[in-house]
Design a protein around this motif. Structure first.
Motif, PDB file in Angstrom:
ATOM      1  N   GLY A  92      64.162   1.638 -67.687  1.00  0.00           N
ATOM      2  CA  GLY A  92      64.116   0.334 -67.673  1.00  0.00           C
ATOM      3  C   GLY A  92      65.235  -0.270 -67.931  1.00  0.00           C
ATOM      4  N   TRP A  93      65.799  -0.120 -69.104  1.00  0.00           N
ATOM      5  CA  TRP A  93      67.085  -0.912 -69.355  1.00  0.00           C
ATOM      6  C   TRP A  93      68.433  -0.356 -68.246  1.00  0.00           C
ATOM      7  CZ3 TRP A  93      67.588  -4.587 -72.339  1.00  0.00           C
ATOM      8  CH2 TRP A  93      66.801  -4.638 -73.622  1.00  0.00           C
ATOM      9  N   THR A 102      62.548   5.837 -75.101  1.00  0.00           N
ATOM     10  CA  THR A 102      62.022   6.969 -74.771  1.00  0.00           C
ATOM     11  C   THR A 102      62.694   7.175 -73.202  1.00  0.00           C
ATOM     12  OG1 THR A 102      60.312   5.602 -73.461  1.00  0.00           O
ATOM     13  CG2 THR A 102      59.799   6.438 -75.670  1.00  0.00           C
ATOM     14  N   PRO A 103      62.422   8.066 -72.331  1.00  0.00           N
ATOM     15  CA  PRO A 103      63.063   8.160 -71.260  1.00  0.00           C
ATOM     16  C   PRO A 103      62.420   6.934 -70.324  1.00  0.00           C
ATOM     17  CG  PRO A 103      62.354  10.601 -71.853  1.00  0.00           C
ATOM     18  CD  PRO A 103      61.869   9.295 -72.942  1.00  0.00           C
ATOM     19  N   LEU A 159      56.235   1.932 -62.766  1.00  0.00           N
ATOM     20  CA  LEU A 159      56.654   0.650 -63.023  1.00  0.00           C
ATOM     21  C   LEU A 159      55.848   0.235 -64.186  1.00  0.00           C
ATOM     22  CD1 LEU A 159      57.265  -1.137 -59.894  1.00  0.00           C
ATOM     23  CD2 LEU A 159      58.850  -0.603 -61.400  1.00  0.00           C
ATOM     24  N   TYR A 160      54.589   0.737 -64.264  1.00  0.00           N
ATOM     25  CA  TYR A 160      53.920   0.253 -65.621  1.00  0.00           C
ATOM     26  C   TYR A 160      54.250   0.996 -66.793  1.00  0.00           C
ATOM     27  CZ  TYR A 160      49.750   0.044 -68.572  1.00  0.00           C
ATOM     28  OH  TYR A 160      48.915  -0.012 -69.633  1.00  0.00           O
ATOM     29  N   GLN A 161      54.468   2.297 -66.662  1.00  0.00           N
ATOM     30  CA  GLN A 161      54.811   3.071 -67.776  1.00  0.00           C
ATOM     31  C   GLN A 161      56.360   2.684 -68.429  1.00  0.00           C
ATOM     32  OE1 GLN A 161      53.154   5.335 -69.226  1.00  0.00           O
ATOM     33  NE2 GLN A 161      54.294   6.194 -70.659  1.00  0.00           N
ATOM     34  N   VAL A 162      57.327   2.258 -67.398  1.00  0.00           N
ATOM     35  CA  VAL A 162      58.347   1.786 -67.795  1.00  0.00           C
ATOM     36  C   VAL A 162      58.542   0.539 -68.188  1.00  0.00           C
ATOM     37  CG1 VAL A 162      60.679   0.909 -66.619  1.00  0.00           C
ATOM     38  CG2 VAL A 162      60.045   3.142 -65.762  1.00  0.00           C
ATOM     39  N   TRP A 177      74.427   6.120 -69.345  1.00  0.00           N
ATOM     40  CA  TRP A 177      74.656   4.631 -69.290  1.00  0.00           C
ATOM     41  C   TRP A 177      75.825   4.621 -68.400  1.00  0.00           C
ATOM     42  CZ3 TRP A 177      70.602   2.159 -70.605  1.00  0.00           C
ATOM     43  CH2 TRP A 177      70.022   2.480 -71.619  1.00  0.00           C
ATOM     44  N   LYS A 178      76.763   5.595 -68.356  1.00  0.00           N
ATOM     45  CA  LYS A 178      77.963   5.809 -67.582  1.00  0.00           C
ATOM     46  C   LYS A 178      77.426   5.764 -66.153  1.00  0.00           C
ATOM     47  CE  LYS A 178      82.369   8.142 -66.672  1.00  0.00           C
ATOM     48  NZ  LYS A 178      83.151   9.146 -67.265  1.00  0.00           N
ATOM     49  N   ASP A 179      76.645   6.806 -65.933  1.00  0.00           N
ATOM     50  CA  ASP A 179      75.951   7.014 -64.595  1.00  0.00           C
ATOM     51  C   ASP A 179      75.398   5.728 -63.934  1.00  0.00           C
ATOM     52  OD1 ASP A 179      76.761   9.734 -64.832  1.00  0.00           O
ATOM     53  OD2 ASP A 179      74.896  10.299 -65.441  1.00  0.00           O
ATOM     54  N   ILE A 180      74.628   5.020 -64.798  1.00  0.00           N
ATOM     55  CA  ILE A 180      73.775   3.909 -64.247  1.00  0.00           C
ATOM     56  C   ILE A 180      75.032   2.970 -63.899  1.00  0.00           C
ATOM     57  CG2 ILE A 180      72.396   2.027 -65.145  1.00  0.00           C
ATOM     58  CD1 ILE A 180      71.149   4.252 -66.601  1.00  0.00           C
ATOM     59  N   LEU A 181      76.149   2.660 -64.577  1.00  0.00           N
ATOM     60  CA  LEU A 181      76.889   1.682 -64.673  1.00  0.00           C
ATOM     61  C   LEU A 181      77.696   1.794 -63.102  1.00  0.00           C
ATOM     62  CD1 LEU A 181      78.159  -0.979 -65.559  1.00  0.00           C
ATOM     63  CD2 LEU A 181      79.908   0.403 -66.810  1.00  0.00           C
ATOM     64  N   LEU A 182      77.930   3.380 -62.785  1.00  0.00           N
ATOM     65  CA  LEU A 182      78.986   3.874 -61.875  1.00  0.00           C
ATOM     66  C   LEU A 182      78.007   3.271 -60.382  1.00  0.00           C
ATOM     67  CD1 LEU A 182      80.679   6.877 -62.900  1.00  0.00           C
ATOM     68  CD2 LEU A 182      81.715   4.770 -62.512  1.00  0.00           C
ATOM     69  N   ILE A 183      76.604   3.563 -60.632  1.00  0.00           N
ATOM     70  CA  ILE A 183      75.757   3.242 -59.645  1.00  0.00           C
ATOM     71  C   ILE A 183      75.572   1.873 -59.281  1.00  0.00           C
ATOM     72  CG2 ILE A 183      73.315   3.710 -58.523  1.00  0.00           C
ATOM     73  CD1 ILE A 183      73.156   6.517 -60.176  1.00  0.00           C
ATOM     74  N   GLY A 184      75.650   1.180 -60.436  1.00  0.00           N
ATOM     75  CA  GLY A 184      75.524  -0.122 -60.230  1.00  0.00           C
ATOM     76  C   GLY A 184      76.960  -0.735 -59.465  1.00  0.00           C
ATOM     77  N   CYS A 185      77.920  -0.395 -59.961  1.00  0.00           N
ATOM     78  CA  CYS A 185      79.110  -0.658 -59.214  1.00  0.00           C
ATOM     79  C   CYS A 185      79.082  -0.318 -57.654  1.00  0.00           C
ATOM     80  CB  CYS A 185      80.504  -0.193 -59.884  1.00  0.00           C
ATOM     81  SG  CYS A 185      80.904  -0.887 -61.714  1.00  0.00           S
ATOM     82  N   ALA A 186      78.808   0.716 -57.567  1.00  0.00           N
ATOM     83  CA  ALA A 186      78.549   1.321 -56.092  1.00  0.00           C
ATOM     84  C   ALA A 186      77.799   0.138 -55.527  1.00  0.00           C
ATOM     85  CB  ALA A 186      78.080   2.673 -55.953  1.00  0.00           C
TER      86      ALA A 186
END
Length: 268
Positions: A86-87, A80-81, A63-66, A146-155
């Motif tokens: 974080g986003w 960066t990764p 979390l500190y790095q992010v 971003w697509k992966d993250i949005l799908l996980i968020g919808c789940a």
């Protein structure tokens, strides 16, 4: 609340918050199977504070790095990764936030029956089993698009249905998208931070509007016990799934769901 009730409810919350077996189901079931009265909103907030502190403490270095690289990305506009992660955590929180604001009242009044819990436990258990069985992924949480993250968020928004399990459904989605077990679990845990903070904040607002005296001793003990049990749970869960996988939790969900149908089904 006596000490036993405080301890049991706190540990149940701490353990089930991060296991794919639904914390809401277990917290609803405890009063059903005991003579205890409802623990109240203040105590729920306290246990959520405990689990939030546990996950932030466990992933403090990440979390500190992010946080540092996310803040730097606001100025440099370079990702960066860690900044992307974080986003991604913020993006993945939007669907459940919108769904929670839209359907909170309906879910609290119409979807908390033991039979709905049973159907959710069993139904999503099979989805988790399939995702874990077919997994071929070697990706970690830093490789998410971003697509992966949005799908996980919808789940994650589906976790508003009692019995689904927030951690279970987000790990299921991540596994289906090609993450390895540990990467799926780590992203699920990190994704829980803003969700838990938002949920606790909304509950705190409701608490300030309700009359009555707050008893601080149960709240302090609840936060302490839930935090300790959650911290231990996160550590050993990551070790466990790396070696064994999700199938034991699938079996547990199905068994618990069947038990609920046997006990409460005839009363429909």
């Amino acid at each position: 609340m006596d000490f036993l009730q405080i301890f049991v409810l706190s540990v149940v919350q701490g353990l089930t918050e991060f296991l794919p077996i639904s914390s809401s189901a277990h917290l609803i079931l405890v009063p059903i199977f005991t003579a205890w009265e409802d623990q109240g909103l203040a105590f729920d907030i306290a246990t959520h504070v405990g689990t939030l502190a546990a996950v932030m403490l466990y992933f403090r270095r990440d979390l500190y790095q992010v946080s540092v690289e996310w803040a730097h990305s606001l100025k440099s506009r370079r990702l960066t990764p860690s900044a992307r992660l974080g986003w991604g955590i913020l993006l993945g929180t939007i669907p459940v936030g919108l769904a929670g604001l839209s359907f909170k009242g309906f879910i609290e009044t119409s979807m908390r029956s033991p039979v709905i819990l049973a159907c959710s436990l069993i139904g999503f258990a099979f989805v988790l089993s399939y995702a874990d069985w077919r997994r071929r992924g070697a990706r970690d949480e830093y490789s998410l698009t971003w697509k992966d993250i949005l799908l996980i968020g919808c789940a994650q928004a589906l976790a508003l249905i009692p019995g689904t399990s927030r951690s279970g459904i987000t790990m299921t989605a991540a596994l289906l998208l090609g993450l390895n077990r540990e990467g799926a679990a780590r992203f699920s845990f990190l994704l829980s931070i803003p969700v838990t903070a938002l949920a606790g904040g909304l509950q705190a607002v409701e608490l300030t509007r309700s009359p009555g005296l707050v008893h601080w001793t149960p709240m302090i003990l609840g936060a302490l016990f839930s935090g300790i049990s959650a911290f231990i749970c996160i550590h050993y869960f990551l070790v466990f799934i790396r070696r064994i996988g999700m199938q034991p939790f699938v079996i547990y969900r199905i068994a618990l769901g069947i038990l609920l149908l046997v006990v409460f089904g005839p009363k429909l």
